[in-house]
Design an enzyme around this catalytic site. Structure first.
Site, PDB file in Angstrom:
ATOM      1  N   GLU A   1       0.872  -1.169   0.000  1.00  0.00           N
ATOM      2  CA  GLU A   1       0.000   0.000   0.000  1.00  0.00           C
ATOM      3  C   GLU A   1       0.914   1.226   0.000  1.00  0.00           C
ATOM      4  OE1 GLU A   1      -2.746   0.259   3.270  1.00  0.00           O
ATOM      5  OE2 GLU A   1      -3.521   2.178   2.539  1.00  0.00           O
TER       6      GLU A   1
ATOM      7  N   ARG B   1       5.043 -12.687   9.750  1.00  0.00           N
ATOM      8  CA  ARG B   1       5.750 -11.459   9.402  1.00  0.00           C
ATOM      9  C   ARG B   1       7.087 -11.379  10.144  1.00  0.00           C
ATOM     10  NH1 ARG B   1       3.701  -6.276   9.765  1.00  0.00           N
ATOM     11  NH2 ARG B   1       1.875  -6.952   8.655  1.00  0.00           N
TER      12      ARG B   1
ATOM     13  N   LYS C   1       3.849   0.912   9.747  1.00  0.00           N
ATOM     14  CA  LYS C   1       4.019   2.141   8.974  1.00  0.00           C
ATOM     15  C   LYS C   1       3.406   3.339   9.702  1.00  0.00           C
ATOM     16  CE  LYS C   1       2.846   0.113   4.985  1.00  0.00           C
ATOM     17  NZ  LYS C   1       2.405   0.026   3.598  1.00  0.00           N
TER      18      LYS C   1
END
Ligand code: ATP
Ligand code: MG
Length: 556
Positions: free
Chosen positions: A35, A261, A271
Site C-alpha cells: 500500500e 511477518r 508504517k
C-alpha cells in the site's frame, strides 16, 4: 542477481512444487502488493525476497501492484520510493506496474454482479450501529434492518452512492454472508464505502472506494496470480477471499497462503508508527539511517546483497517470532568484511608531532586496500611530521594489556613507522593537546633490527593532508527490544542513537561515492552520506561497528 544464492526450501515452495507436479499450474505468478502509504521496510524486504525470489527460481513472474484503495493516506512519493527500493533490492517486476485502482471500473461491475445475485446490499446504519450489530467473538451479530432490500432498491442506492448522493458514513455496500459466522470477517463485511477524496491515480473520478478484502482477491484473479502470499494476520480473511471469488464470474481463483511477518528487536515496523517518527521529526525522514526502512538501511551503508542474505537466513515459516537485531548486523558485517576497502579515519583526534621527521617531507606510503585480497589493490596514504591519532589510543601510563601508545613506549603506526611517545603538552584544563614522539626511521616496512618486540598497531591520519569529516555514529533507535509494545513507544527512543563527531579521514576519501562502504580500520564500517556528503564537506555514516558491542552489554 550475480551471486549464486542457494534457496532453502520452505512450506510455500513445497506447495508450489506440488501444484506444478500435479499439473494444477504450469507456471508460477506471484505479486508484491504494497500500500503506498509509507516507505518500504525490512519486513517488506522479506515479502519481496519471497515473492520475487519464487518468481525468479521457478522462471515465473512477479507483479508489483500498488494496493491503493485508501486515497487519504496514500501518496505518489510513496509509489516512487517503493519502485526504487524494489529495484535496488535487485528485483524486476513483470511487465507494467499494476495498481488496484486500474480495476476500479471492473470492481464496480463485480459489485453490481453481487447485488444482482442478492449477495450485497446498501447499508444505512451508522458506523457505530454497524459495529454494535456485528457482535463479538463470543456473541453472534444480528441482521441489519436494511439487509433484505430488493435487488432493484440496492442497485438504485448503490448508484446513488456512486453519484455522490450520500455523505461519508451515511451508506456503504456490504456483502451478504452470515451475521453469526464464527469468523468476524464473514459477518457481512463492508466492501464499498463513500470517500470524497482525490486519488493519486484516478483523481476525482470516484467518490466510492472498494475495501481491501474485496479488491485484493479480485486484483489477484484479474492478474492471473497463482499463489497469493501474505502475512498471518490475513488468515481469517482467506474465507472472504475465497467467498468473493467463488461467487463472482472471474474465471480464475488464486490461492492465498500466509507466513509469519518479520519482527525485529529494537525497532518498530508498523508504517503508522514509522510515519509518526517522521512527521513528529523524531528522525530526519523515512530514509534516516536509524530507520528500519530500505532507504534508511541503504543510506546507512547496507548493501542489497546483505538484506537478501538476511531474508534467506531468517527463512519463511508460520511461526511468530522476533529476530535479534544483531542477526541483521552480522549479515552486513559478513558482506563488508569481505568486500569493503580499508581506509583510515580518526574520530576523536589528538595531535602527534614526530620531532625527528622533516616538517616539509611527505611520503606516500602504499597500503593494501584489503588485507586478504591483493586484487583489491593498494592506495597511497600521505605520511607527514604531524599526525592525528585517536585520543583513546594514548595514555600517559598504562599496564601491559593496553597495546597502544604510552608515554616512554613504542607502537607501530599502521603501514608506517614505529614511534615512541616522549612527552605531552596540555591545555589549562589538563587536556592533552599534543603528543611529541620520535620515530625509528629503520622500521618502515621492517621490524626493529635489534629484535625489540612492538605489540600494538594504531591508525593515523596526516594533519596536513587529511580531510575533516563529520562522522555520524548511529546506534539502535530504541532502548528496549520491543518498543512497539510500550505504552508510549516514542518515549523509548535511544537518545544516543545518533552521535555526530568531527573527525579526520585520509585524503583519498575525498573521492568516496554514495553506495561505497569502507572499513575504517579498527573502528567499523562507514559510507558517505548519500544526501549530505560532498567532496568539500565530507559526511560519513557508521553502518555498523567491527563487532557486536551489544552482545556484551546484554550479557551483563
Ligand atoms: P502496516 O501494517 O505497517 O501498514 P502492511 O502490512 O499493511 O504494513 P503493506 O504495504 O500492505 O503493509 O504490505 C505489503 C506486503 O508486505 C504485504 O503482503 C504484507 O503482508 C507484507 N509485509 C508487511 N510487513 C511485513 C513484515 N513485517 N514481514 C513480512 N511481510 C510484511
Ligand atoms: Mg496492508
Amino acid at each position: 542477481m550475480s551471486e549464486a544464492e542457494a534457496r532453502p526450501s520452505n512450506f510455500i515452495r513445497q506447495i508450489i512444487d506440488k501444484d506444478l507436479a500435479e499439473g494444477k499450474h504450469t507456471s508460477v505468478h506471484t505479486r508484491f502488493p504494497p500500500e503506498p502509504n509509507g516507505y518500504l521496510h525490512i519486513g517488506h524486504a522479506k515479502s519481496i525476497c519471497l515473492n520475487f525470489g519464487i518468481a525468479q527460481d521457478y522462471q515465473g513472474q512477479c507483479n508489483l501492484r500498488f494496493d491503493d484503495t485508501n486515497p487519504e493516506k496514500e501518496d505518489i512519493e510513496y509509489v516512487d520510493s517503493i519502485k526504487e527500493d524494489v529495484k535496488w533490492l535487485g528485483f524486476s517486476w513483470a511487465g507494467d506496474i499494476h495498481y488496484s485502482s486500474d480495476y476500479f471500473d471492473k470492481l464496480y461491475e463485480y459489485a453490481l454482479e453481487l447485488i444482482e445475485k442478492g449477495l450485497a446490499y446498501v447499508e444505512e446504519l451508522t458506523p457505530e450501529q454497524i459495529r454494535e450489530y456485528r457482535g463479538t467473538l463470543t456473541h453472534p451479530g444480528k441482521d441489519s434492518p436494511f439487509r433484505d432490500r430488493s435487488v432493484e432498491e440496492n442497485l438504485a442506492l448503490f448508484e446513488k452512492m456512486r453519484s455522490g448522493g450520500f455523505k461519508e458514513g451515511e451508506a456503504c455496500l456490504r456483502a451478504k454472508i452470515d451475521m453469526s459466522s464464527s469468523f468476524m470477517v464473514m459477518r457481512d463485511p463492508v466492501i464499498y464505502r463513500v470517500r470524497f477524496a482525490s486519488h493519486h491515480q484516478t483523481g476525482d473520478k470516484w467518490c466510492i472506494y472498494p475495501m481491501y478484502d474485496f479488491t485484493h482477491c479480485l486484483s489477484d484473479a484479474l492478474e492471473g496470480i497463482t499463489h497469493s502470499i501474505c502475512t498471518l494476520e490475513f488468515q481469517d480473511n482467506r474465507r472472504l477471499y475465497d467467498w468473493v471469488l467463488d461467487n463472482l464470474s472471474v474465471g480464475c481463483h488464486p490461492r492465498q497462503y500466509e507466513f509469519s511477518r518479520l519482527n525485529l528487536e529494537y525497532t518498530v515496523m508498523s508504517k503508522r508508527k514509522l510515519n509518526q517518527l517522521v512527521t513528529e521529526k523524531l528522525v530526519e525522514g523515512w530514509d534516516d539511517p536509524r530507520m528500519p526502512t530500505i532507504s534508511g538501511l541503504r543510506r546507512r551503508g547496507f548493501t542489497s546483497a546483505s538484506i537478501r542474505e538476511f531474508c534467506k537466513r531468517i527463512g519463511v515459516t508460520k511461526q511468530e517470532n522476533t529476530i535479534e537485531f544483531s542477526s541483521l548486523e552480522s549479515c552486513i558485517r559478513d558482506d563488508l568484511n569481505e568486500n569493503a576497502p580499508r581506509a583510515m579515519a580518526v574520530l576523536d583526534p589528538v595531535k602527534v608531532v614526530i620531532e625527528n621527521y622533516d616538517a616539509d617531507k611527505v611520503e606516500y606510503l602504499k597500503l593494501a586496500n584489503h588485507p586478504n585480497k591483493p586484487e583489491m589493490g593498494e592506495r597511497e596514504v600521505p605520511f607527514t611530521r604531524e599526525l592525528w591519532i585517536e585520543r583513546e589510543d594514548f595514555r600517559e601510563e598504562a599496564n601491559k594489556k593496553y597495546k597502544r601508545l604510552v608515554l616512554g613506549k613504542e607502537v607501530r603506526l599502521r603501514g608506517a613507522y614505529v614511534v615512541k611517545a616522549e612527552r605531552v603538552e596540555k591545555d589549562e584544563n589538563g587536556e592533552i593537546t599534543t603528543i611529541f614522539c620520535t620515530c625509528d626511521p629503520e622500521t618502515l616496512g621492517n621490524n626493529p633490527s635489534d629484535g625489540r618486540k612492538i605489540k600494538g598497531v594504531i591508525h593515523w591520519v596526516s594533519v596536513e593532508k587529511g580531510l575533516p569529516a563529520e562522522i555520524r555514529v548511529y546506534d539502535r533507535l530504541f532502548t528496549i527490544p520491543n518498543p512497539g509494545a510500550a505504552s508510549d513507544f516514542k518515549a523509548t527512543i535511544n537518545p544516543d542513537s545518533l552521535i555526530k563527531k568531527q573527525g579526520v579521514v585520509e585524503a583519498g576519501l575525498k573521492k568516496a561515492q554514495a553506495g561505497e562502504t569502507f572499513q575504517f580500520e579498527r573502528i567499523g564500517y562507514f559510507c558517505p552520506d548519500n544526501k549530505d556528503s560532498t567532496a568539500d564537506a565530507l559526511v560519513f555514516n557508521r553502518t555498523v561497528g567491527l563487532r557486536d558491542t551489544w552482545a556484551k552489554i546484554e550479557a551483563k
